[in-house]
Design a protein around this motif. Sequence first.
Motif, short mmCIF file in Angstrom:
data_model
loop_
_atom_site.label_atom_id
_atom_site.label_comp_id
_atom_site.label_asym_id
_atom_site.label_seq_id
_atom_site.Cartn_x
_atom_site.Cartn_y
_atom_site.Cartn_z
N TYR A 36 3.50 -5.43 12.99
CA TYR A 36 4.43 -4.31 13.07
C TYR A 36 3.75 -3.00 12.73
CZ TYR A 36 8.25 -7.61 13.62
OH TYR A 36 9.07 -8.58 14.10
N LEU A 37 4.18 -1.95 13.42
CA LEU A 37 3.73 -0.59 13.16
C LEU A 37 4.83 0.15 12.42
CD1 LEU A 37 1.86 -1.50 15.56
CD2 LEU A 37 1.83 0.90 16.25
N PHE A 38 4.43 0.91 11.41
CA PHE A 38 5.39 1.66 10.61
C PHE A 38 4.95 3.12 10.50
CE2 PHE A 38 5.52 -2.69 9.16
CZ PHE A 38 6.85 -2.95 8.89
N TRP A 39 5.94 4.01 10.46
CA TRP A 39 5.67 5.34 9.93
C TRP A 39 5.72 5.25 8.41
CZ3 TRP A 39 9.63 6.61 13.99
CH2 TRP A 39 9.05 7.25 15.09
N VAL A 40 4.82 5.95 7.74
CA VAL A 40 4.91 6.13 6.30
C VAL A 40 5.63 7.47 6.10
CG1 VAL A 40 3.66 6.26 4.12
CG2 VAL A 40 2.76 4.86 5.99
N THR A 41 6.93 7.42 5.88
CA THR A 41 7.79 8.59 5.92
C THR A 41 7.76 9.37 4.60
OG1 THR A 41 9.72 7.32 5.22
CG2 THR A 41 9.31 7.48 7.59
N LEU A 49 8.00 0.72 -0.42
CA LEU A 49 8.76 0.00 0.60
C LEU A 49 9.76 0.90 1.31
CD1 LEU A 49 9.20 -2.85 1.81
CD2 LEU A 49 11.00 -3.17 0.11
N GLU A 50 10.42 1.78 0.54
CA GLU A 50 11.44 2.63 1.13
C GLU A 50 10.87 3.67 2.09
OE1 GLU A 50 10.32 4.31 -2.92
OE2 GLU A 50 10.76 2.33 -2.04
N SER A 51 9.56 3.89 2.04
CA SER A 51 8.94 4.88 2.93
C SER A 51 8.52 4.27 4.27
CB SER A 51 7.72 5.51 2.26
OG SER A 51 6.63 4.60 2.21
N LEU A 52 8.62 2.95 4.43
CA LEU A 52 8.17 2.29 5.64
C LEU A 52 9.30 2.22 6.67
CD1 LEU A 52 6.19 -0.65 4.01
CD2 LEU A 52 5.24 1.42 5.05
N PHE A 53 9.05 2.75 7.85
CA PHE A 53 10.05 2.73 8.93
C PHE A 53 9.40 2.15 10.17
CE2 PHE A 53 12.80 4.13 12.28
CZ PHE A 53 14.06 4.17 11.71
N ALA A 54 9.83 0.96 10.57
CA ALA A 54 9.23 0.25 11.70
C ALA A 54 9.51 0.98 13.00
CB ALA A 54 9.77 -1.17 11.77
N MET A 55 8.46 1.16 13.81
CA MET A 55 8.65 1.84 15.11
C MET A 55 7.77 1.24 16.20
SD MET A 55 5.63 3.36 15.16
CE MET A 55 4.39 3.85 13.99
N GLY A 56 7.18 0.07 15.97
CA GLY A 56 6.40 -0.55 17.02
C GLY A 56 6.00 -1.96 16.65
N VAL A 57 5.51 -2.70 17.63
CA VAL A 57 5.14 -4.10 17.41
C VAL A 57 4.06 -4.47 18.42
CG1 VAL A 57 6.84 -5.08 19.01
CG2 VAL A 57 6.09 -6.42 17.02
N TRP A 80 3.62 12.46 8.85
CA TRP A 80 3.67 11.02 8.58
C TRP A 80 2.44 10.32 9.13
CZ3 TRP A 80 9.38 9.87 10.42
CH2 TRP A 80 10.27 10.50 9.53
N THR A 81 1.94 9.35 8.39
CA THR A 81 0.82 8.54 8.83
C THR A 81 1.33 7.19 9.35
OG1 THR A 81 0.48 7.79 6.56
CG2 THR A 81 -0.82 9.68 7.29
N ILE A 82 0.40 6.34 9.75
CA ILE A 82 0.75 5.07 10.39
C ILE A 82 0.23 3.90 9.56
CG2 ILE A 82 0.62 3.70 12.52
CD1 ILE A 82 2.00 6.47 12.78
N ALA A 83 1.06 2.89 9.38
CA ALA A 83 0.65 1.66 8.70
C ALA A 83 0.91 0.48 9.62
CB ALA A 83 1.40 1.48 7.38
N VAL A 84 0.00 -0.47 9.62
CA VAL A 84 0.13 -1.69 10.42
C VAL A 84 0.14 -2.88 9.48
CG1 VAL A 84 -0.82 -3.05 12.33
CG2 VAL A 84 -1.21 -0.58 12.25
N ASN A 85 1.07 -3.78 9.72
CA ASN A 85 1.26 -4.94 8.85
C ASN A 85 1.12 -6.22 9.67
OD1 ASN A 85 3.93 -6.86 7.96
ND2 ASN A 85 2.35 -6.49 6.43
N GLN A 86 0.43 -7.21 9.10
CA GLN A 86 0.21 -8.46 9.82
C GLN A 86 1.41 -9.39 9.65
OE1 GLN A 86 -2.87 -11.26 8.47
NE2 GLN A 86 -3.65 -11.24 10.56
N PRO A 113 0.81 -1.22 0.00
CA PRO A 113 0.00 0.00 0.00
C PRO A 113 0.84 1.27 0.00
CG PRO A 113 0.05 -0.95 2.19
CD PRO A 113 0.76 -1.92 1.29
N HIS A 114 2.13 1.13 0.33
CA HIS A 114 3.03 2.28 0.37
C HIS A 114 4.38 1.85 -0.19
CE1 HIS A 114 0.07 4.10 3.06
NE2 HIS A 114 0.12 2.99 3.79
#
Length: 231
Positions: free
Chosen positions: A111-116, A97-105, A125-131, A94-95
């Motif tokens: 995993y939680l990512f910033w969409v940088t 790959l290079e814009s995804l920065f993991a910052m939570g779990v 920056w918005t937030i993306a969650v991946n299963q 959805p975003h």
Amino acid sequence: MPALTDLTRLCPPPASPSPAPNWNRVEEELGMRLPQDYKQLMATYGPGEFCQFLSLHYPHAPREAADLTGPMPARLRQQIEEVRLSARQPWPLPHPLESLFAMGVTGNGDYLFWVTNPTDKPDTWTIAVNQALRAPWYTFTGNLTEFLLAVVSGTTQVPLFPEDLRDNGTSFTPAHPVRATAAPTEQRDSLDPTEIRKWARATGIPIPDRGRIPIEIIEAWKRANPAQLDL
């Protein structure tokens, strides 16, 4: 920051959180600026877990899997792409790959990512969650504090999160100090790789049949099976 004020009402922070890091140094290491709301979250709460489920990565964490300034964010990007391309029908991201920065779990290994994007405007920056490094994805249009508030208040139900997340109330649990009883390699060697592989497959996390188990899978297993760590 109204969202932080509301979040602290729902999840009171510790009376004495861990000292905030030197943000100038952290941002210099990362080569990018970080969102102001994240810095305020760290200053208010420090390391820990929301609703006994959701943990944020923080700078210079003693565990590599939780270290915002370590190799984990880049490693997860690589593993996401490897898992995606190994599927029979690779799913679209959805975003970029290079814009995804993991910052939570989460306790389920999500995993939680910033969409940088854009990189020079971190407060947008918005937030993306991946299963667990696979599809599906969930995107939240707002910053990290707004995301946490929406989750713990129940105004947003993330499809990847358990429906009973708030059944035991809302809380923040500070992280326990890291015990220095064994080196990381010794602790890893004491774990049963067969049990970890069995759990990962049952959870739907791709894992190799042989060789070294990725550290993020080991950490996810530990979070899901805390009682077995004390055996």
